[in-house]
Scaffold this motif. Structure first.
Motif, PDB file in Angstrom:
ATOM      1  N   ALA A 159      -0.297  42.308  -7.523  1.00 26.54           N
ATOM      2  CA  ALA A 159      -0.042  41.973  -6.122  1.00 26.54           C
ATOM      3  C   ALA A 159      -0.629  43.027  -5.192  1.00 26.54           C
ATOM      4  CB  ALA A 159       1.466  41.832  -5.894  1.00 26.54           C
ATOM      5  N   ASP A 160      -0.546  44.288  -5.585  1.00 25.91           N
ATOM      6  CA  ASP A 160      -1.115  45.363  -4.765  1.00 25.91           C
ATOM      7  C   ASP A 160      -2.626  45.221  -4.637  1.00 25.91           C
ATOM      8  OD1 ASP A 160       1.408  46.416  -4.469  1.00 25.91           O
ATOM      9  OD2 ASP A 160       1.168  47.921  -6.066  1.00 25.91           O
ATOM     10  N   LYS A 161      -3.286  44.823  -5.734  1.00 26.08           N
ATOM     11  CA  LYS A 161      -4.742  44.666  -5.692  1.00 26.08           C
ATOM     12  C   LYS A 161      -5.153  43.465  -4.835  1.00 26.08           C
ATOM     13  CE  LYS A 161      -6.237  48.178  -7.994  1.00 26.08           C
ATOM     14  NZ  LYS A 161      -4.956  48.909  -7.982  1.00 26.08           N
ATOM     15  N   GLY A 204      -8.195  41.470  -1.774  1.00 23.26           N
ATOM     16  CA  GLY A 204      -8.245  40.030  -1.554  1.00 23.26           C
ATOM     17  C   GLY A 204      -8.300  39.284  -2.869  1.00 23.26           C
ATOM     18  N   THR A 205      -8.531  37.985  -2.798  1.00 20.38           N
ATOM     19  CA  THR A 205      -8.518  37.163  -4.010  1.00 20.38           C
ATOM     20  C   THR A 205      -9.889  36.935  -4.612  1.00 20.38           C
ATOM     21  OG1 THR A 205      -8.617  35.162  -2.644  1.00 20.38           O
ATOM     22  CG2 THR A 205      -6.433  35.942  -3.310  1.00 20.38           C
ATOM     23  N   GLY A 206     -10.933  37.044  -3.819  1.00 23.80           N
ATOM     24  CA  GLY A 206     -12.279  36.797  -4.339  1.00 23.80           C
ATOM     25  C   GLY A 206     -13.268  37.811  -3.815  1.00 23.80           C
ATOM     26  N   VAL A 207     -14.389  37.976  -4.530  1.00 17.33           N
ATOM     27  CA  VAL A 207     -15.405  38.952  -4.161  1.00 17.33           C
ATOM     28  C   VAL A 207     -16.524  38.314  -3.337  1.00 17.33           C
ATOM     29  CG1 VAL A 207     -17.057  40.639  -5.069  1.00 17.33           C
ATOM     30  CG2 VAL A 207     -14.888  40.283  -6.223  1.00 17.33           C
ATOM     31  N   PRO A 254     -10.652  40.223  -8.092  1.00 16.49           N
ATOM     32  CA  PRO A 254      -9.872  41.476  -8.184  1.00 16.49           C
ATOM     33  C   PRO A 254      -8.496  41.319  -8.830  1.00 16.49           C
ATOM     34  CG  PRO A 254     -10.958  41.335  -6.067  1.00 16.49           C
ATOM     35  CD  PRO A 254     -11.185  40.022  -6.735  1.00 16.49           C
ATOM     36  N   PRO A 255      -7.674  40.314  -8.470  1.00 15.35           N
ATOM     37  CA  PRO A 255      -6.380  40.212  -9.156  1.00 15.35           C
ATOM     38  C   PRO A 255      -6.508  39.915 -10.646  1.00 15.35           C
ATOM     39  CG  PRO A 255      -6.730  38.327  -7.698  1.00 15.35           C
ATOM     40  CD  PRO A 255      -7.782  39.338  -7.379  1.00 15.35           C
ATOM     41  N   ILE A 256      -7.536  39.149 -11.027  1.00 11.34           N
ATOM     42  CA  ILE A 256      -7.777  38.906 -12.463  1.00 11.34           C
ATOM     43  C   ILE A 256      -8.150  40.217 -13.154  1.00 11.34           C
ATOM     44  CG2 ILE A 256      -9.309  37.784 -14.109  1.00 11.34           C
ATOM     45  CD1 ILE A 256      -7.292  35.905 -12.923  1.00 11.34           C
ATOM     46  N   THR A 257      -9.004  41.005 -12.510  1.00 14.97           N
ATOM     47  CA  THR A 257      -9.406  42.297 -13.072  1.00 14.97           C
ATOM     48  C   THR A 257      -8.201  43.202 -13.263  1.00 14.97           C
ATOM     49  OG1 THR A 257     -11.501  42.082 -11.865  1.00 14.97           O
ATOM     50  CG2 THR A 257     -10.986  44.240 -12.790  1.00 14.97           C
TER      51      THR A 257
END
Length: 549
Positions: free
Chosen positions: A182-184, A189-192, A402-405
């Motif tokens: 959640a912090d990331k 954000g959700t996408g690059v 980023p959240p997946i990473t």
């Protein structure tokens, strides 16, 4: 029915599938401490032969007869549609397109409209909860024999999930576990919205690649946003025209597609058969390329760690020996084995105590043991640097979310113990014990199962098309979600149900599933094994080693 708790988790009450309140939570982690024995944990194992038990002859005869009857009635229904006595639900070509080349082959159309459509209620079932050890399904019905579906508005609650690749139970929604994710999201954000080579290269991407390389014991690694594309887009960058690929006959579609896109010559050897592989290697070295007999530019052996339909484990030490003997390269796909086998979850190299540097290309995915998405390629630094510039998946694909990473980082740190706990080790041991317990019980019941004793992929052979459908529907009636697979995904006489074990499965869950499997196996006459297995003591007896959950 599931109710949200004050802390956001979802607790289970006593339900029709026999689960007790407090045994597990909807987010996939256990409330109870698990107890383990040092002798029962995963360990490096010597290579052993994996026999594939054959069914009695009458089973094969009945299977072919079943397909013959279904095919006969299919042609009868086609005749009735042609003369207008039965409505045709299949999409029709427009009159001006009658002379076009058909988009699909005739038999593919025939199979879809007369066989698959009659039983497709067993696939693509919509899930309306987290797919952890238990999940909820949206109830749907069909009024036209599965040509269309409608939802009833009801939900099937607390279905035990025996089909997801959630090997270590990281498909979870515990707020404390996912805090860093959640912090990331707040930070990145959700996408690059860009590729790694442009402005999509984040610091957490670099951190994950370094951690993957450290975990595997290799020089370097590169991550990709899609597991399937990790194979299909990187193989063409490694080999091309004038190269030879030796592929196991049971390799995954992503490997097959990548090999075909590469324009290299492809030869298929028998599954896990070292005599077949060595014969092809010897011929390739001695004879060279067809017609010209020039030496092959490269010879690449492609294998998987755990084969997803058979549950068998690659004979890695022997393949490495052959690879060295004939100066070939080795491409190892560990999609189903990374995190799932080995004393510390490092895959088949650790399971068989093989030096990772002996593997030229180590590939794996984050879609299974890590509860995320994407994949990686690992090996020597020169290999990874080359792929950063020449892999289509690296150059043209959007960077990993980023959240997946961060989810992968969280899971990997947990497995490696870098989070300061033994939770990762506990999950690895729990998966190993669940796997051996489940496999041993199925053998005692008389089912024919494929695969290695260490493999969390457990195929139960069903053979006959009618029994495949009846098995899936009967298990769902008992609140157990299973995956059934038949022709053309498997050989015509080897239809099966594929169970995937998870560290999130409790002993009560597995006992419940085994109880219903025993009943359904007797009802549908699915216990074809002619081998006798003696009863063993409980494989997970409590002893003095306790790991905090």
């Amino acid at each position: 029915m599931a109710r949200p708790a004050a802390d956001g988790s979802v607790s289970l009450r006593l339900s029709s599938n026999g689960l007790k309140a407090g045994d597990t939570e909807k987010n996939g982690f256990h409330n109870k401490k698990e107890v383990f024995s040092p002798g029962n944990g995963v360990a490096s194992r010597p290579q052993k032969h994996e026999p594939f038990e054959q069914a009695p002859m009458y089973v094969a005869v009945m299977t072919y007869l079943g397909f013959g009857i279904v095919t006969l009635f299919g042609y009868l229904r086609d005749f009735l549609r042609a003369v207008g006595l039965e409505k045709c639900h299949l999409a029709q070509e427009r009159e001006e397109q009658k002379d076009f080349i058909p988009l699909y082959q005739d038999f593919e159309n025939f199979y879809t409209r007369n066989l698959y459509m009659r039983v497709r209620d067993n696939w693509n079932r919509p899930i309306c909860s987290l797919p952890g050890p238990v999940f909820d399904l949206m109830e749907r019905v069909s009024d036209d024999y599965n040509w269309t579906f409608r939802f009833t508005g009801k939900t099937l609650h607390n279905v035990i999930n025996m089909g997801s690749y959630n090997y270590l139970g990281f498909a979870e929604n515990n707020v404390d576990f996912l805090k860093t994710v959640a912090d990331k999201v707040n930070q990145y954000g959700t996408g690059v919205c860009s590729t790694r080579q442009e402005i999509g290269n984040l610091s957490i991407h670099e951190e994950l690649e370094g951690l993957v390389a450290n975990f595997l014991g290799v020089e370097s690694a590169m991550i990709y946003g899609m597991g399937f594309a990790t194979n299909s887009m990187n193989i063409p960058a490694l080999v091309g025209k004038g190269c030879l690929i030796l592929s196991d006959e049971l390799n995954h579609t992503s490997l097959i597609l990548g090999a075909r896109l590469s324009a290299a010559t492809i030869r298929v050897f028998k599954h896990n058969n070292m005599h077949s592989l060595e014969r092809m290697l010897r011929e390739a070295v001695c004879s060279g390329q067809p017609r010209t007999h020039r030496p092959w530019k490269k010879i690449l052996i492609m294998v998987e760690g755990i084969y997803s339909m058979e549950g068998s484990v690659v004979r890695l030490p022997e393949i490495v020996a052959l690879k060295k003997k004939y100066k070939a390269y080795l491409y190892l796909d560990e999609a189903h084995s990374i995190g799932a086998v080995g004393p510390s979850g490092k895959g088949v190299t650790e399971l068989f105590n093989v030096n990772p540097t002996d593997i030229d290309v180590m590939m794996g995915t984050f879609t299974k043991s890590f509860g995320a998405a994407g994949g990686y390629i690992a090996g020597k630094k020169e290999l990874v640097d080359y792929l950063r510039s020449y892999s289509h998946s690296a150059v043209y694909a959007t960077a990993m979310s980023p959240p997946i990473t961060e989810q992968i980082l969280r899971a990997l740190k947990c497995i490696m113990g870098k989070d300061g706990t033994t939770e990762g080790l506990r999950r690895i041991h729990q998966l190993a014990e669940n796997t051996r317990f489940f496999r041993a019980k199925l053998k005692e019941m008389g089912f024919i199962i494929y695969g290695n004793d260490d493999s969390p992929v457990v195929p139960i052979l069903l053979y006959m098309p009618g029994k495949v459908v009846a098995f899936a529907r009967e298990m769902l009636e008992r609140r157990i979600g299973v995956v059934v697979v038949g022709f053309p995904a498997t050989p015509i006489t080897e239809a099966r149900a594929r169970f995937c074990l998870s560290a999130a499965h409790t002993r009560d869950m597995l006992n419940q599933v085994l109880h219903h499997l025993n009943e359904v196996g007797d009802t549908l006459c699915l216990k074809f094994s002619r081998r006798k297995y003696t009863s063993r003591p409980d494989l997970c007896a409590e002893t003095n080693l306790e790991l905090d959950s």
